[in-house]
Design a protein around this motif. Sequence first.
Motif, mmCIF file in Angstrom:
data_model
loop_
_atom_site.group_PDB
_atom_site.id
_atom_site.type_symbol
_atom_site.label_atom_id
_atom_site.label_comp_id
_atom_site.label_asym_id
_atom_site.label_seq_id
_atom_site.Cartn_x
_atom_site.Cartn_y
_atom_site.Cartn_z
ATOM 1 N N ASP A 30 0.805 -1.214 0.000
ATOM 2 C CA ASP A 30 0.000 0.000 0.000
ATOM 3 C C ASP A 30 0.842 1.270 0.000
ATOM 4 O O ASP A 30 0.752 2.077 -0.915
ATOM 5 N N ALA A 31 1.641 1.465 1.048
ATOM 6 C CA ALA A 31 2.334 2.745 1.205
ATOM 7 C C ALA A 31 3.660 2.549 1.934
ATOM 8 O O ALA A 31 3.939 1.474 2.477
ATOM 9 N N SER A 32 4.441 3.606 1.977
ATOM 10 C CA SER A 32 5.761 3.562 2.599
ATOM 11 C C SER A 32 5.668 3.618 4.125
ATOM 12 O O SER A 32 4.615 3.943 4.689
ATOM 13 N N LYS A 33 6.789 3.362 4.738
ATOM 14 C CA LYS A 33 6.912 3.461 6.198
ATOM 15 C C LYS A 33 6.482 4.845 6.673
ATOM 16 O O LYS A 33 5.707 4.985 7.625
ATOM 17 N N ALA A 34 6.961 5.888 6.001
ATOM 18 C CA ALA A 34 6.634 7.266 6.402
ATOM 19 C C ALA A 34 5.133 7.528 6.342
ATOM 20 O O ALA A 34 4.587 8.227 7.201
ATOM 21 N N CYS A 35 4.454 6.960 5.359
ATOM 22 C CA CYS A 35 3.000 7.146 5.243
ATOM 23 C C CYS A 35 2.249 6.420 6.351
ATOM 24 O O CYS A 35 1.238 6.905 6.857
ATOM 25 N N PHE A 36 2.737 5.234 6.726
ATOM 26 C CA PHE A 36 2.056 4.441 7.751
ATOM 27 C C PHE A 36 2.257 4.995 9.161
ATOM 28 O O PHE A 36 1.378 4.851 10.008
ATOM 29 N N GLU A 37 3.401 5.610 9.431
ATOM 30 C CA GLU A 37 3.622 6.146 10.775
ATOM 31 C C GLU A 37 2.619 7.272 11.035
ATOM 32 O O GLU A 37 2.464 8.175 10.231
ATOM 33 N N GLY A 38 1.892 7.151 12.142
ATOM 34 C CA GLY A 38 0.835 8.101 12.475
ATOM 35 C C GLY A 38 -0.528 7.697 11.957
ATOM 36 O O GLY A 38 -1.516 8.393 12.203
ATOM 37 N N SER A 39 -0.616 6.570 11.252
ATOM 38 C CA SER A 39 -1.914 6.105 10.760
ATOM 39 C C SER A 39 -2.762 5.623 11.932
ATOM 40 O O SER A 39 -2.253 5.207 12.961
ATOM 41 N N THR A 40 -4.068 5.708 11.772
ATOM 42 C CA THR A 40 -5.004 5.285 12.812
ATOM 43 C C THR A 40 -5.688 3.997 12.361
ATOM 44 O O THR A 40 -6.028 3.843 11.190
ATOM 45 N N TRP A 41 -5.863 3.086 13.317
ATOM 46 C CA TRP A 41 -6.397 1.754 13.051
ATOM 47 C C TRP A 41 -7.582 1.483 13.957
ATOM 48 O O TRP A 41 -7.564 1.839 15.137
ATOM 49 N N SER A 42 -8.585 0.815 13.427
ATOM 50 C CA SER A 42 -9.764 0.425 14.194
ATOM 51 C C SER A 42 -10.019 -1.058 13.976
ATOM 52 O O SER A 42 -10.022 -1.523 12.831
ATOM 53 N N PHE A 43 -10.217 -1.791 15.076
ATOM 54 C CA PHE A 43 -10.444 -3.238 15.022
ATOM 55 C C PHE A 43 -11.816 -3.569 15.604
ATOM 56 O O PHE A 43 -12.160 -3.104 16.692
ATOM 57 N N VAL A 44 -12.583 -4.391 14.883
ATOM 58 C CA VAL A 44 -13.892 -4.860 15.322
ATOM 59 C C VAL A 44 -13.830 -6.389 15.355
ATOM 60 O O VAL A 44 -14.097 -7.058 14.357
ATOM 61 N N PRO A 45 -13.423 -6.966 16.517
ATOM 62 C CA PRO A 45 -13.190 -8.413 16.572
ATOM 63 C C PRO A 45 -14.431 -9.288 16.450
ATOM 64 O O PRO A 45 -14.310 -10.440 16.055
ATOM 65 N N ASN A 46 -15.612 -8.769 16.762
ATOM 66 C CA ASN A 46 -16.780 -9.655 16.700
ATOM 67 C C ASN A 46 -17.093 -10.083 15.268
ATOM 68 O O ASN A 46 -17.750 -11.088 15.053
ATOM 69 N N ASN A 47 -16.609 -9.331 14.261
ATOM 70 C CA ASN A 47 -16.754 -9.795 12.878
ATOM 71 C C ASN A 47 -15.414 -9.805 12.135
ATOM 72 O O ASN A 47 -15.375 -9.901 10.912
ATOM 73 N N ASN A 48 -14.306 -9.677 12.898
ATOM 74 C CA ASN A 48 -12.937 -9.757 12.364
ATOM 75 C C ASN A 48 -12.690 -8.771 11.223
ATOM 76 O O ASN A 48 -12.062 -9.109 10.217
ATOM 77 N N THR A 49 -13.185 -7.555 11.373
ATOM 78 C CA THR A 49 -12.966 -6.526 10.363
ATOM 79 C C THR A 49 -12.287 -5.319 10.994
ATOM 80 O O THR A 49 -12.212 -5.203 12.225
ATOM 81 N N GLY A 50 -11.828 -4.445 10.148
ATOM 82 C CA GLY A 50 -11.221 -3.225 10.634
ATOM 83 C C GLY A 50 -10.909 -2.294 9.484
ATOM 84 O O GLY A 50 -11.199 -2.584 8.320
ATOM 85 N N ALA A 51 -10.295 -1.171 9.840
ATOM 86 C CA ALA A 51 -9.900 -0.183 8.845
ATOM 87 C C ALA A 51 -8.718 0.595 9.393
ATOM 88 O O ALA A 51 -8.556 0.729 10.611
ATOM 89 N N TYR A 52 -7.885 1.068 8.479
ATOM 90 C CA TYR A 52 -6.828 1.991 8.870
ATOM 91 C C TYR A 52 -6.888 3.195 7.955
ATOM 92 O O TYR A 52 -7.362 3.118 6.821
ATOM 93 N N THR A 53 -6.440 4.332 8.484
ATOM 94 C CA THR A 53 -6.470 5.579 7.741
ATOM 95 C C THR A 53 -5.073 6.162 7.688
ATOM 96 O O THR A 53 -4.440 6.360 8.729
ATOM 97 N N ILE A 54 -4.595 6.398 6.473
ATOM 98 C CA ILE A 54 -3.332 7.085 6.263
ATOM 99 C C ILE A 54 -3.622 8.578 6.401
ATOM 100 O O ILE A 54 -4.482 9.119 5.705
ATOM 101 N N ASN A 55 -2.903 9.243 7.306
ATOM 102 C CA ASN A 55 -3.176 10.645 7.611
ATOM 103 C C ASN A 55 -2.156 11.615 7.033
ATOM 104 O O ASN A 55 -2.409 12.814 6.993
ATOM 105 N N ASP A 56 -1.010 11.133 6.604
ATOM 106 C CA ASP A 56 0.063 11.991 6.096
ATOM 107 C C ASP A 56 -0.378 12.623 4.771
ATOM 108 O O ASP A 56 -0.627 11.920 3.795
ATOM 109 N N PRO A 57 -0.462 13.980 4.717
ATOM 110 C CA PRO A 57 -0.949 14.638 3.493
ATOM 111 C C PRO A 57 -0.034 14.458 2.275
ATOM 112 O O PRO A 57 -0.471 14.671 1.148
ATOM 113 N N SER A 58 1.216 14.038 2.490
ATOM 114 C CA SER A 58 2.100 13.818 1.349
ATOM 115 C C SER A 58 1.916 12.416 0.757
ATOM 116 O O SER A 58 2.601 12.058 -0.203
ATOM 117 N N CYS A 59 0.993 11.643 1.300
ATOM 118 C CA CYS A 59 0.718 10.285 0.830
ATOM 119 C C CYS A 59 -0.706 10.208 0.291
ATOM 120 O O CYS A 59 -1.493 11.143 0.458
#
Length: 156
Positions: free
Chosen positions: A53-82
């Motif tokens: 997906d993206a570089s180390k720099a893009c992933f650092e500072g990303s936010t992650w959400s986990f929903v274990p009851n259905n084993n789903t989740g999402a992450y958001t890349i927040n770095d504006p240069s990515c």
Amino acid sequence: MKKIFLFFVAISVLSCGSSKTVRVSKKVIKGDWVLNSITYNQSGNYNVTLLNDASKACFEGSTWSFVPNNNTGAYTINDPSCATGERHFVFTIQEVDAETGLYDFLLKPTNEKHKSETNQGFRLKLSALSDTDMVWQQSVNVSGSAFTLNMNFSKQ
């Protein structure tokens, strides 16, 4: 006779479920996390693309959400240069060794409806998990040598 049959069915279902360690882990992982840093077990500058997906720099500072009851989740890349935005995934925690409590964390990128377009996933080692911190490790081979990425999260 019917009660005995139901009793054995209930025992069969319970014995096939995930281990207590995995159930506890899913409870702890539930919620929102921040990927604070990505470190390597070797010094140097590396051009690493995580999760295809993206570089180390893009992933650092990303936010992650986990929903274990259905084993789903999402992450958001927040770095504006990515390429910013939300990405979805499904995940599974698998206990590898009951004695050591080590886990594998399987993560498969998906679309918003949690359907994989490539059916490709990533196996990571869930090497540490507490109520406040989580560490994933991914081992890869670089020029014939083992190379480990450490992804360090904190719970929001």
